[in-house]
Design an enzyme around this catalytic site. Sequence first.
Site, PDB file in Angstrom:
ATOM      1  CD  GLN A  55      -2.660  -1.297   2.580  1.00  0.00           C
ATOM      2  OE1 GLN A  55      -2.825  -2.371   3.114  1.00  0.00           O
ATOM      3  NE2 GLN A  55      -3.176  -0.184   3.089  1.00  0.00           N
ATOM      4  NE  ARG A  67     -12.988   0.017   5.015  1.00  0.00           N
ATOM      5  CZ  ARG A  67     -13.702  -0.366   3.983  1.00  0.00           C
ATOM      6  NH1 ARG A  67     -13.834  -1.630   3.698  1.00  0.00           N
ATOM      7  NH2 ARG A  67     -14.294   0.523   3.218  1.00  0.00           N
ATOM      8  CB  CYS A  68      -8.497   1.251  12.059  1.00  0.00           C
ATOM      9  SG  CYS A  68      -8.139   2.013  13.619  1.00  0.00           S
ATOM     10  CD  GLU A  73      -9.157   4.732   8.420  1.00  0.00           C
ATOM     11  OE1 GLU A  73      -8.065   4.730   7.899  1.00  0.00           O
ATOM     12  OE2 GLU A  73      -9.434   5.358   9.454  1.00  0.00           O
TER      13      GLU A  73
END
Lengths: 166, 287, 789
Positions: free
Chosen positions: C223, C373-374, C743
């Site tokens: 990523q 996802r945070c 998120e």
Amino acid sequence: MQISLTINGSKHTLDVEPRLLLVHLIRENLNLTGTHIGCDTTTCGACTILMDGKSVKSCTILAVQADGKSITTIEGVNNADGSINHLQEGFKENHGLHCGFCTPGMIMRATELLANNPDPTEDEIRWGISGNLCRCTGYNNIVKAIKYASAKNRGVEPASTEPQFV
Amino acid sequence: MIPQAFDYHAPGTIPEAIGLLKKYGDAAKIISGGHSLLPMMKFRLATPEHLIDINNIQGLNHIDIRDGEIHIGALVREAEIEHSDILAKYYPIFSDVTKQIADPQVRNRGTVGGNLAHGDAANDHPAVMLALNATIIITGEGGKRAVPIDEFFFGFYQTAIAEDEILTEIQIPLPPARTGSAYHKEERKVGDYATAGVAVKITLNEDGICTAAGIALTNVNATPLRAVRSENALLGKPINDETIALAARYASEDCSPSDDLRGSAEYKKHIVGVLVKRMIQKAKSRI
Amino acid sequence: MIQCKTSKEISGMGHSMKRKEDIRFIQGKGKYIDDIKLDGMLYMDIVRSPHAYAKIKSIDISEAMKVPGVAAVVTGKDLEKYGLHWMPTLMSDTQMVLPTDTVMYQAQEVAAVIATSRYAARDGREAVKVEYEPMKPVMDPFKSLEPGAPILRTDKPDKKDNHIWHWEAGDKKKTDDLFNKAEVVVKQQMYIPRIHVASIETCGCVADYDKVNNHLTMYMTTQAPHAIRTVIALVAGHVGLTEEKIRVVSPDIGGGFGGKVPVYPGYVIAIAVSFLVGKPVKWIEDRSENLQADSFARDYHITAEMAGTKDGKILGTRFKILADHGYTDASANPSKFHTGLFSIATGSYNYDTSFMEADAAYTNKPPGGVAYRCSFRVTEAVHAIERITDRFALEVGKDPAELRMQNFIKKDEFPWKSPTGWTYDSGDYHAGLQKAMDTLDYYKLRVEQAEKRKKGELMGIGISTFTEIVGAGPSKDFDILGIKMFDSAEIRVHPTGKAIARFGTKSQGQGHETTYAQIIAEVLGLPAANIQIEEGDTDTAPYGLGTYASRSTPTAGAAAAVAARKLVDKARKIAAYLLEVSEEDLEWEPGKFWVKGVPEKSKTIQEIVFAAYTNHPQGMEAGFEATHYYDPPNLTFPSGAYICVVDIDKETGAIKVRRFVAIDDCGNIINPMIVQGQVHGGLTQGIAPAMYEELIYDEAGNILNGTFMDYLVPTAVESPNWETGHTVTPSPHHPIGAKGVGESPTVGAPPAIANAIIDALSPYGITHLDIPITPFKVWKALKDKGVIQ
């Protein structure tokens, strides 16, 4: 072992090890990389293809078991003129994919679902794709995409592809 | 995940398959749907030297009625069971159970014969077949033999099938009039093995008295379990809150589940009781 | 309705433009890591430890080397010769690439087998014989910190315990004083389980070292490709692999969610082997390896406390955390705070007193602590504040919606300074919750619930009104190995008015190829359809820190807008020259300059761009390009109001989510369809840990659910039909007023679901259950209270 099979309409004869998994035959031997691998327990459905019209998980079938069979992968579902079919269109128009990794398997599974049940309810769609995991979409728009294709297949106007908000 | 190398055999007839089984003994494994075996082979928890694929054998994929019994070929796929008109007419329990087995793709490959022959108490068909008093047809060198379902499951992953035999057919008596059947399992998510599952088949006479009962349980015992005391609690009696509660209590008491990620043994026993009650009511509603 | 300033042909912000990237994915033409095949490529498979903690007595590779096709087996001792057996983590801890003497968790890498095929590599793996001397593992972080616990990191000579770090925020004395005298104090111990991102594509790479040119091309599931290039250069510079000789390519990624930020040992081994043998080396994880060995998320033990008045006014909060990081702190947390942004745990409420502290412990579990996802521990923070707020509401006997309305920071109180030092940029919490309540007809549901309760039926309504903190981040607080957390955009418009733009981020499904084009279209007035977006290749894209923590829109999206504005400035000069007027005499709307009062005297952006190459003013640089590196002045603070309605089967404990309404506020919306898609997906990733997912270990250190058979990723059947909507409160400091949304749903959904379930059970005195809340847990809670036999 020598096997012969039809993939996306063309015949192939190959010499394979008995333990070769069908998914590896498709991806590695035939370079059709649209069929993916997402797990090792026959759970995720990313490797779903059609074998003699039935959706199956190609990670749990030996290549030798496909001898004499007809296989369709995501690379073989476009219309004869090369345009995208109603399911592919449904996924694109309804934002039925994010990363795209589960999408080929979803489309292959949905192909058989609609072949058996041209006008499925939401519940039937959800149970019908319960062997395909998607980590991105939350499934709402996959259901919508399949409904869209169902409508188009039946010559009915599909629901709006604009997002609906409360 | 890749299996260890093996030799592959795809016999076209049963005698040929039995010949291969005799020849290779415990170095061989039969593969039908392959959805239990192949994952184990990919993890190398199973490492057969010979794989005998019986999918090319003709005559094992029928669902038909003969001599007052439904005959189901061992290679009938779960998806065919799920959508069979004959089974839907006589035993709706089959659409109950197949909908909860794995997922649609797996059901396109998985066979009813494999589900039984695997001898796994977590599989769903064993309880159904116990409830329906099925007979298992096993074919060996000397021909066919019929094994009542109560004599089929031996121990942990063990069945009455000998090393050189093949399960070829399941026979189920046609239901008498006023018979109902139902199956349900509690599962953590769709496609999971049962936390606990219950199969029920009951027949009532004109007066509402239970004349036949089959009740069996999934994944709450080392082997698939017939709930005998529960059946007896219904036999000769009307189906009412009292008899249902007794049947539920007996099943709950008589099973012996173990603690695992699905819940404690106590929880599973409780679920068995709840499901016995619900499945008797559902079976009754289908009469 | 979202207002659009541009036409559908242009498709700037606010249009639900269909995604440009989809056309390849729906035809199986995506190019993911395992689709890359290079000539002479070798395959790598990894031998993993069956033990959680053991000494390695010996590794016998002789049988493996006899397997046809096996070229090499690499062990820690081999890497040690090159100083590559350990590597730094992003948190300045150290992690083994391959062990030389001790394994620290089950499934840890022990040796790598290199072969000419995937099958041969797996056969080789099976043939490697490792002799272990198992030791008793430490699996409980509380026990790990007890005096006398075995010291795990014996590789660190000065380490005398298993304590990793201590962190604090807020005012301890003020908070303790408040709690000592407060009318009402509630306290709740809660555990946020260890979970896994479980993207459907696992991790992998193809390392391709070219000996002749001393050049490495690293294709990998990352990523953050640019940061990875720098990390490789820092680690491998001493063997001659310097940064200009490294190209990192991140192809299409099959889901990331934070799990593809870290550097895993497999990547490093593949590079090392390719470097040594001069051939490409491919490594692709199995699912079970992915679940068992890759970085986990969460695993926070939290004690949350809230102080307030009897009439429901929140006065303060106090949090104490124990973080289980496994055997090394391998979080992917670019902030200067050990707990990331946990200090957002003060929530959406107006009070001025809070104190929080955290300690971290080593255990014999896999390393990690990724921001799944945070935005770095925000999920944990939001669960803590939203659960304890419900506990407080229950304690004072107030409706949880009304109590929240009573305590919200008001719209006109922004910018708002939180007790832990954050400056919330904007928000309208009352409007969001009101919209969610209206959508469901909240009070009618409460009436239905009251009737059901009389009959002994279980129905629950749960609320979560959260404030997120995203867009890392301002350079004063955020960096990776010293590199500040800016992000970048480079726009190049071709003579015919079509453009290519490149970014330092990397989409894993978020739709950057579409949304970035829309941002540029919004500013320049070029059709988004004619703007090609590229990311993920460090040779071509400008340097950036990557995509995670909902930072792409707040940082790279902002960079796109600012770069495009630079182009508008240039276009103005060219237009003035072409129209023979002064710049001040020109009016602009996206796509066109015209002379004030003479609208027919105009030049389109396409004409202007053409002139930039064919007829540019004397003294002006030719071409039409701009680049911007955006360092955000502040974070953005999206918010949401979620309400969940559940029905529970009292006999079995089975939980059915009847409805779930999510109202998000992510500021100005670029593409409503994509924002909604992000919310849908995040909600399913929210129901997952709330009801299904948890990585479970036994005392011996064995993982009990390391495959998809038992790690329960929700299917379309478990996932309900999500109902979503939005309020729009623009960020005042962001160039396009956007905030980031990826998120919010993952962060906000778990407490809404947990609160709903506990609301259903609360008449029986049940005030808390840890997630995931399963039917078994519900049944047990009811049984323990004597509600059922």
